[in-house]
Structures are given as C-alpha cells and as structure tokens.
Design a protein around this motif. Structure first.
Motif, PDB file in Angstrom:
ATOM      1  N   GLN A 190       0.827  -1.398   0.006  1.00  0.00           N
ATOM      2  CA  GLN A 190       0.095  -0.127   0.062  1.00  0.00           C
ATOM      3  C   GLN A 190       0.878   1.164  -0.180  1.00  0.00           C
ATOM      4  OE1 GLN A 190      -3.408   0.138  -0.418  1.00  0.00           O
ATOM      5  NE2 GLN A 190      -3.148  -1.994  -0.827  1.00  0.00           N
ATOM      6  N   ALA A 191       1.932   1.182  -0.765  1.00  0.00           N
ATOM      7  CA  ALA A 191       3.013   2.197  -0.861  1.00  0.00           C
ATOM      8  C   ALA A 191       2.602   3.175  -2.202  1.00  0.00           C
ATOM      9  CB  ALA A 191       4.208   1.630  -1.235  1.00  0.00           C
ATOM     10  N   ARG A 192       2.616   4.631  -1.899  1.00  0.00           N
ATOM     11  CA  ARG A 192       2.280   5.481  -2.905  1.00  0.00           C
ATOM     12  C   ARG A 192       3.264   5.275  -4.110  1.00  0.00           C
ATOM     13  NH1 ARG A 192      -0.051  10.200  -0.601  1.00  0.00           N
ATOM     14  NH2 ARG A 192      -1.520   9.487   1.196  1.00  0.00           N
ATOM     15  N   VAL A 193       2.635   5.501  -5.334  1.00  0.00           N
ATOM     16  CA  VAL A 193       3.843   5.285  -6.350  1.00  0.00           C
ATOM     17  C   VAL A 193       3.713   6.782  -7.139  1.00  0.00           C
ATOM     18  CG1 VAL A 193       3.937   4.291  -8.787  1.00  0.00           C
ATOM     19  CG2 VAL A 193       2.973   2.879  -6.749  1.00  0.00           C
ATOM     20  N   VAL A 194       5.004   7.250  -7.486  1.00  0.00           N
ATOM     21  CA  VAL A 194       5.155   8.509  -8.210  1.00  0.00           C
ATOM     22  C   VAL A 194       5.692   7.845  -9.603  1.00  0.00           C
ATOM     23  CG1 VAL A 194       6.415  10.282  -8.053  1.00  0.00           C
ATOM     24  CG2 VAL A 194       5.648   9.936  -6.077  1.00  0.00           C
ATOM     25  N   ASP A 195       4.977   8.356 -10.708  1.00  0.00           N
ATOM     26  CA  ASP A 195       5.127   7.852 -12.078  1.00  0.00           C
ATOM     27  C   ASP A 195       5.778   8.997 -12.704  1.00  0.00           C
ATOM     28  OD1 ASP A 195       5.444   6.625 -14.516  1.00  0.00           O
ATOM     29  OD2 ASP A 195       3.573   5.639 -14.435  1.00  0.00           O
ATOM     30  N   LEU A 196       7.006   9.015 -13.245  1.00  0.00           N
ATOM     31  CA  LEU A 196       7.791  10.125 -13.827  1.00  0.00           C
ATOM     32  C   LEU A 196       7.265  10.149 -15.313  1.00  0.00           C
ATOM     33  CD1 LEU A 196      11.472   9.901 -12.097  1.00  0.00           C
ATOM     34  CD2 LEU A 196       9.246  11.428 -11.510  1.00  0.00           C
ATOM     35  N   GLY A 197       6.621   8.966 -15.736  1.00  0.00           N
ATOM     36  CA  GLY A 197       6.074   9.346 -17.070  1.00  0.00           C
ATOM     37  C   GLY A 197       6.883   8.979 -18.276  1.00  0.00           C
ATOM     38  N   ASN A 198       8.109   8.243 -18.141  1.00  0.00           N
ATOM     39  CA  ASN A 198       8.830   8.022 -19.364  1.00  0.00           C
ATOM     40  C   ASN A 198       8.461   6.753 -19.967  1.00  0.00           C
ATOM     41  OD1 ASN A 198      10.650  10.068 -20.298  1.00  0.00           O
ATOM     42  ND2 ASN A 198      11.599   9.885 -18.038  1.00  0.00           N
ATOM     43  N   ARG A 199       7.460   5.990 -18.995  1.00  0.00           N
ATOM     44  CA  ARG A 199       6.645   4.727 -19.774  1.00  0.00           C
ATOM     45  C   ARG A 199       5.311   4.958 -18.887  1.00  0.00           C
ATOM     46  NH1 ARG A 199      10.457   4.868 -22.672  1.00  0.00           N
ATOM     47  NH2 ARG A 199      11.615   2.878 -23.415  1.00  0.00           N
ATOM     48  N   MET A 200       4.550   3.943 -19.674  1.00  0.00           N
ATOM     49  CA  MET A 200       3.336   3.885 -18.809  1.00  0.00           C
ATOM     50  C   MET A 200       3.643   2.697 -17.900  1.00  0.00           C
ATOM     51  SD  MET A 200       0.134   4.357 -18.219  1.00  0.00           S
ATOM     52  CE  MET A 200      -0.878   3.435 -17.117  1.00  0.00           C
ATOM     53  N   ASN A 201       3.915   2.989 -16.489  1.00  0.00           N
ATOM     54  CA  ASN A 201       4.422   2.270 -15.728  1.00  0.00           C
ATOM     55  C   ASN A 201       3.348   1.568 -14.467  1.00  0.00           C
ATOM     56  OD1 ASN A 201       7.471   2.356 -15.744  1.00  0.00           O
ATOM     57  ND2 ASN A 201       6.995   4.627 -15.668  1.00  0.00           N
ATOM     58  N   PHE A 202       2.126   2.531 -14.235  1.00  0.00           N
ATOM     59  CA  PHE A 202       1.384   2.437 -13.370  1.00  0.00           C
ATOM     60  C   PHE A 202      -0.037   3.081 -13.592  1.00  0.00           C
ATOM     61  CE2 PHE A 202      -0.525   2.724  -9.036  1.00  0.00           C
ATOM     62  CZ  PHE A 202      -0.111   1.380  -8.346  1.00  0.00           C
ATOM     63  N   PRO A 203      -1.327   2.034 -13.501  1.00  0.00           N
ATOM     64  CA  PRO A 203      -2.506   2.893 -13.979  1.00  0.00           C
ATOM     65  C   PRO A 203      -2.748   3.990 -13.266  1.00  0.00           C
ATOM     66  CG  PRO A 203      -2.434   0.442 -13.373  1.00  0.00           C
ATOM     67  CD  PRO A 203      -1.341   0.744 -12.962  1.00  0.00           C
ATOM     68  N   ARG A 204      -2.896   5.300 -13.992  1.00  0.00           N
ATOM     69  CA  ARG A 204      -3.177   6.594 -13.554  1.00  0.00           C
ATOM     70  C   ARG A 204      -4.648   6.514 -12.724  1.00  0.00           C
ATOM     71  NH1 ARG A 204       1.204   8.981 -13.067  1.00  0.00           N
ATOM     72  NH2 ARG A 204      -0.226  10.923 -12.815  1.00  0.00           N
ATOM     73  N   THR A 205      -5.480   5.590 -12.857  1.00  0.00           N
ATOM     74  CA  THR A 205      -6.827   5.601 -12.100  1.00  0.00           C
ATOM     75  C   THR A 205      -6.640   4.708 -10.692  1.00  0.00           C
ATOM     76  OG1 THR A 205      -7.392   3.512 -13.134  1.00  0.00           O
ATOM     77  CG2 THR A 205      -7.918   5.620 -14.065  1.00  0.00           C
ATOM     78  N   HIS A 206      -5.400   4.227 -10.664  1.00  0.00           N
ATOM     79  CA  HIS A 206      -5.108   3.372  -8.991  1.00  0.00           C
ATOM     80  C   HIS A 206      -5.152   4.368  -7.979  1.00  0.00           C
ATOM     81  CE1 HIS A 206      -3.421   0.456  -6.438  1.00  0.00           C
ATOM     82  NE2 HIS A 206      -3.750  -0.343  -7.463  1.00  0.00           N
TER      83      HIS A 206
END
Length: 659
Positions: free
Chosen positions: A313-329
């Motif tokens: 249940q860790a926060r995820v910061v996606d820097l955006g150079n790939r689609m790493n993590f669902p933006r709706t999560h």
C-alpha cells in the motif's frame, strides 16, 4: 578489399545485335499509326520506347534464362545479407534512400520481395530512426534503418541519441565505401570514412564493421541480441559497399557463409541478498514510496508493479517516461509524496538526484539553487539496469545520488522476486497499519483528482484555446476507441496523464528520452504504424516547433497509409525557451531598464503564421484549421477521428495557450 567482378556468360556480340534489332523494331512506326485511336473497348496502343529493352526484357522475349545475365557471376553478397535479416522477423525498414547502400537496397526489394522487412520511404534519416523508436514502444520489437555514410548518419544522430537515452533498441546500418583504391571519386569519397561508427559510438551499445559475409552474419545477429538485452539501446553496423556488391564466394578452404541462431539473453535480475535486504526495509517502513521511470518494459511489468504497490500500500510516483502504473489507481501520487517518505524505492530512474532535490535554474534565490528533500533516517533503494552501460562522455546519467541499496539489474526482471520477498517480510502485526495506509492514499487521490478537475476548468472558454480543453476535447472523441497516446510533444501541463484514464501499457508511450526536438511527429507515425497492424487508434498531441524540424515525415505517413490523429498544440512559439529568456531578463533587471519584453525575439513562430493544416493537406493528410474558437474544436476533432478510422492520417491545427 579489391572488387572482382566476374564476366557475364553472354556472347557480347550477339547480345548487342539483339538489342540493335529490337531497338530498330521499336523505332519503326506504320504511317498514320501515331494518330490512330484504339477501337471502343480495346486497350490503348503501347507507345514505343526510344530506349533499347532491358536485359530482363530480352531474356523474356528470347527465352534466355535470366540468371545467365547475372553480371557478377554468382549470388550477390547483399542477397545473403537479406537472408540474415529475414531470420530475425524485422517487419519494416524506414529509411531515406542512398547510393552507399544501393546493393542491399536492391536486394531487399527484388531478392527479398520487399517483405520482412518492407522498405518505408522517409524524407530524413532523423525521421527514420524516430519511427523505429516509436514502433518499438508499441510492439517491443525493433526495426532497422539504413543511413548514408557520414552525412546520413550525421542526420540520424539526434534520433539515435534519443533512443539511447530512452533505452530503445534500433538497428542502424550505414553504407560506407572503405576501399580507397576502388572507391568512386567525388561525392562517394566525401561521404565515406575510415570509421563512420565513431560518430555515434558514445551513444550506442555496440558497433562493428564487418569485413566478410560471415562476419556480417555474426555481427547482425550479435547486434540484434545486444540491442534486445535490457537495458535496451541502439547498435550500429558499418556496411561496406564492396561487400554488398561483390558475389558471394567463400575464401579458399572456408565453408559457405552460414547464419547463426538467435537466442535471446535473459535480462539481469537483482541479486537475492540485496532483494531480501530491500524487502525488509520496505516491509517495515511507515511511509514507503515507489518512484518509477522506465520500470515497465511490457504490459506484465505494469501488473507486477501494481502487485508490489498493493502488497505495501505504498504511494507510486510515475515520472512518465513509460506507462508504468495505472493513472486511475488509488496509490498514484505526485512528487510531493517523496518528501514525507522514510523509504524510497527507485526503479529505473534516469535521474534519482532530481527526485531527491528541488532545483531552480534561475529564480529569486539565484542561479542553480537547489534544496534537498532527503531527511534524517530516509533510506534509498535503487534498481537500475542502466548502470550496466553507463559511458563517460554524454551526461545522460545525470548527477550522482548516493543510495543505501543499489542493484545494477533490470527492474521488471527483479520485481517477481522482490514481490515474494516483501510478502514474506511483512510482519503480521503490521498488516492493519498497511491497510490503513491504503485507505489514506485513496482519500488523498480522490482529493487530488478533484483539485485537478477544478484547475482544468480554468479558462475553459478562452481563445486561444486552453491546453486542458485541447486535451479533454480530444479525449471526448476517442474515449470509445482502443486508443494509444503515441506522443505528447510540447508542454501541455501534463494534462493527458492528469485527466485521461491511462490504465493499459499502450495508453501512453512516454517521451523522447534525450528531449531532442523533432521526435514527436516521426515517433508518432512509427508508433501509429505498429498500432495500425494491431487494430488500435493512435493519437498524438503535436507541437508546432517539433513538427517543423522534419515535416516531410507527414508524406511518409500518407504514402504508406498510416492512420494517425495529430492534434496540434500550436502555441506559435518555442515557449519554454521564451520563459528561459524572460526569467534571465528578470534576474538581470533587464525588463525594468528597457521597459518592454523582448523575449519573443528568437523564440516566436509568428508573422507569418504557419498553416499546418495546409502543410498536412499538401502531403496527403485530411486536415482542418486553424481552430481558434473552443466551440469548434470538438466537432473538428470528431471529423478527424472519422478520417483516421477510414485509414487516413488526419491533423487538426489548434491555436492554443502557451501551456
């Protein structure tokens, strides 16, 4: 090496006699025949050629076996090269034509029947490489391109550097004429070099200069293998003109050249001791944060990252150079989460230092002011495969950031072991706290999303059109498609990532890597080519300055029937550079002394305004614009979507706010 051309096995005198007779027959026209019209329903008469027929035509008319007219006395070396290339299932070859690789060009289209790979005509080498770049990020399969000696490779360098920084494999082969004793004078010599690979050696994973066909076979398979081993990257092969054009004759005592088998290399995974140590830190953390950059190489990489984040249940910061993590999560978070963390896991970060520090280029505090986000007791973990290929010259490796646990390994390959280790390391008495952490993250995510919607509504009816409205009017027309945002060039305040429900790996392909202007248009078209074959709808937010670097790629899209919706972010300037100049002028108190803003000098793309819709139309696109009234934007994009779905590329030229 000397080029030995075997004499043709044809009687030269009889051959020329046949040409002369055929030519005389072609030149004889019956009186009045030139003005005669064909009867109704009949095929029109063939207009006789004043040129003698080709050897191919004579062979057909005289039943002479065509292979006897082969002037090189055997199979061309470049034919064997095509055999090698075909074993690796490379589907397309975007390139700008050139004399230095004419041998393999002819072999690809005649001997290879222009299939696997299919030659795609490009107007510029930079565009060709960028098309390969975009294609890979959809399919996970590399393309190859051909460049012309020194000058063609020089044109391609920016896109090769982008691919290097973005960890994308591209197979680049450059024509070169190495034998000075037989090299044609003039232009071919200007465009040759002892070592053309030196131009790109600092930002390719590997390069070679084959001196025999067996050497070529091994080099090509090796190059493909190296490019496709994480961390991915471009490779370069210099292709001698003589090797292409000479007949395929093995050296005395040597076997006929063979093609090596390609076996993919398993990606490097993290060492288990380090993985367990990292898992213990994460499992016992009060506020763990995961920061990701190019962590997910595939759709499965996204799924694995979700599993890890949910286990903690860790926060995820996606820097955006790939689609790493669902933006709706519910665990999606912004960079401020880093400041409150006690353990940070960085996965394939191109700049860990920038994550841990805020930096102001030229603000009130001074030039180059930075403030650290690292607090006492904070632990940093890095899993980054790029450490395995770091070089010295180009500074893409960024500033040095000390960490507590460092693994030189591929993040996606390491995630399965890390997930299992984390699950095993979580104490039973911490599970309730972890669950509450997830509930807090969901509440914070909902509140942040509400604020984002409120910000997007600002200046909704403004003209020029706000970037938020540009992005959301586009989304409203494509939301029912299986869409893929193939590029978003220019700064539109990151609205697509903030507002669109990006959940699948192909929903967002990331940025250019090296931030070289000119990436957006050709990379979008390369990605759209891949999506076309997969039945997906491709859309790009295309900036004006980026398109003007190499607009000829628009013709390539129309020529090869590559459907793409390009919505122009036409802010009529290089706005980032404008702000740099304005901030520098403010820092130096220039504006007050001069009394007006001269920042647009050298940064404005106005007077005359470029009519991008007409530019696109001239190259075979459906296009409309300029759209200045926000009420007209939705209907215009709707028309463009219909054109794209019919198989045509379409462009909507939209006058926008700066960002």
């Amino acid at each position: 090496m000397a080029r030995k051309i075997s004499a043709p096995k044809v009687d030269r005198r009889n051959f020329l006699k046949g040409v002369a007779v055929a030519g005389a027959a072609a030149g004889a026209v019956a009186p009045g025949a030139a003005n005669a019209l064909p009867a109704a329903g009949a095929e029109p008469a063939r207009i006789p050629s004043v040129l003698p027929p080709s050897a191919r035509t004579i062979a057909a008319e005289t039943a002479m076996p065509e292979k006897e007219l082969n002037r090189i006395g055997g199979k061309a070396g470049s034919d064997f090269m095509v055999d090698v290339i075909k074993t690796l299932d490379i589907k397309y070859l975007p390139a700008n034509c050139a004399s230095s690789y004419r041998g393999i060009h002819e072999s690809l289209i005649d001997y290879g029947q222009n299939k696997m790979p299919e030659f795609l005509t490009c107007m510029h080498e930079e565009s060709a490489v960028a098309m390969c770049h975009g294609y890979f990020k959809v399919t996970g399969k590399p393309l190859m391109t051909l460049v012309h000696g020194t000058v063609g490779l020089m044109h391609a360098t920016m896109s090769i550097y982008n691919a290097w920084c973005d960890r994308v494999p591209v197979i680049v082969m450059g024509g070169n004429d190495m034998d000075a004793a037989h090299r044609p004078p003039g232009v071919p010599t200007f465009h040759s070099a002892q070592d053309i690979n030196a131009i790109v050696r600092d930002y390719t994973k590997w390069d070679d200069t084959p001196v025999s066909l067996q050497h070529f076979a091994q080099s090509f398979v090796r190059g493909y293998k190296i490019a496709m081993t994480p961390p991915y990257g471009p490779v370069m092969i210099s292709l001698d003109a003589g090797l292409q054009q000479e007949p395929m004759h093995p050296r005395p005592g040597e076997a006929t050249p063979s093609i090596p088998k390609y076996t993919p290399t398993s990606p490097p995974a993290g060492e288990m001791g380090a993985v367990r140590d990292a898992a213990k830190l994460l499992a016992n953390a009060e506020r763990p944060v995961i920061v990701v950059d190019r962590a997910a190489r595939t759709e499965n990489g996204v799924r694995l990252l979700v599993q890890l984040a949910e286990a903690l249940q860790a926060r995820v910061v996606d820097l955006g150079n790939r689609m790493n993590f669902p933006r709706t999560h519910h665990l999606v978070s912004g960079p401020p989460a880093v400041a409150n963390a006690d353990v940070i896991l960085g996965l394939e970060l191109s700049d860990f230092w920038a994550v841990m520090n805020s930096y102001v280029d030229n603000g009130d505090e001074g030039i180059g002011f930075n403030q650290t986000r690292i607090k006492a007791g904070m632990k940093l973990i890095s899993i980054n495969s790029v450490e395995l290929i770091t070089k010295a010259n180009y500074q893409d490796f960024q500033r040095f950031q000390p960490v507590d646990i460092a693994m030189a390994a591929d993040a996606e390959a390491t995630l399965p072991a890390l997930i299992e280790a984390v699950k095993s390391a979580i104490p039973n008495d911490r599970k309730d706290a972890i669950a509450k952490r997830g509930e807090a993250a969901k509440k914070a995510r909902d509140e942040a999303h509400t604020r984002t919607l409120q910000a997007a509504a600002i200046a909704w009816d403004a003209s020029p059109i706000s970037t938020a409205r540009l992005v959301m009017e586009t989304w409203n027309q494509i939301k029912n498609e299986d869409w893929s945002l193939v590029a978003s060039e220019g700064n539109v305040s990151n609205w697509p990532a903030r507002l669109w429900p990006m959940e699948k790996y192909h929903h967002w392909l990331g940025r250019s890597g090296g931030y070289g202007v000119g990436y957006g248009a050709p990379a979008s078209i390369g990605a759209a080519l891949a999506n076309r074959d997969l039945g997906r709808f491709s859309v790009s937010i295309q900036s004006d300055g980026d398109l003007m670097f190499a607009p000829g790629v628009l013709w390539t899209a129309a020529k090869h029937k590559i459907p793409l919706l390009a919505v122009m972010h036409n802010n009529r300037g290089y706005h980032q550079e404008l702000m740099h100049v304005q901030r520098m002028a403010s820092f130096r108190n220039r504006v007050a002394s001069i009394g007006n803003d001269l920042g647009p000098i050298g940064t404005s793309i106005m007077n005359p305004d470029i009519e991008y819709h007409k530019l696109a139309e001239s190259m075979g696109w459906w296009a409309k614009g300029p759209i200045k009234d926000p009420e007209q934007l939705g209907p215009a994009i709707k028309e463009a979507v219909a054109a794209v779905k019919s198989g045509q590329p379409a462009l909507v030229n939209v006058w926008t706010q700066p960002r």
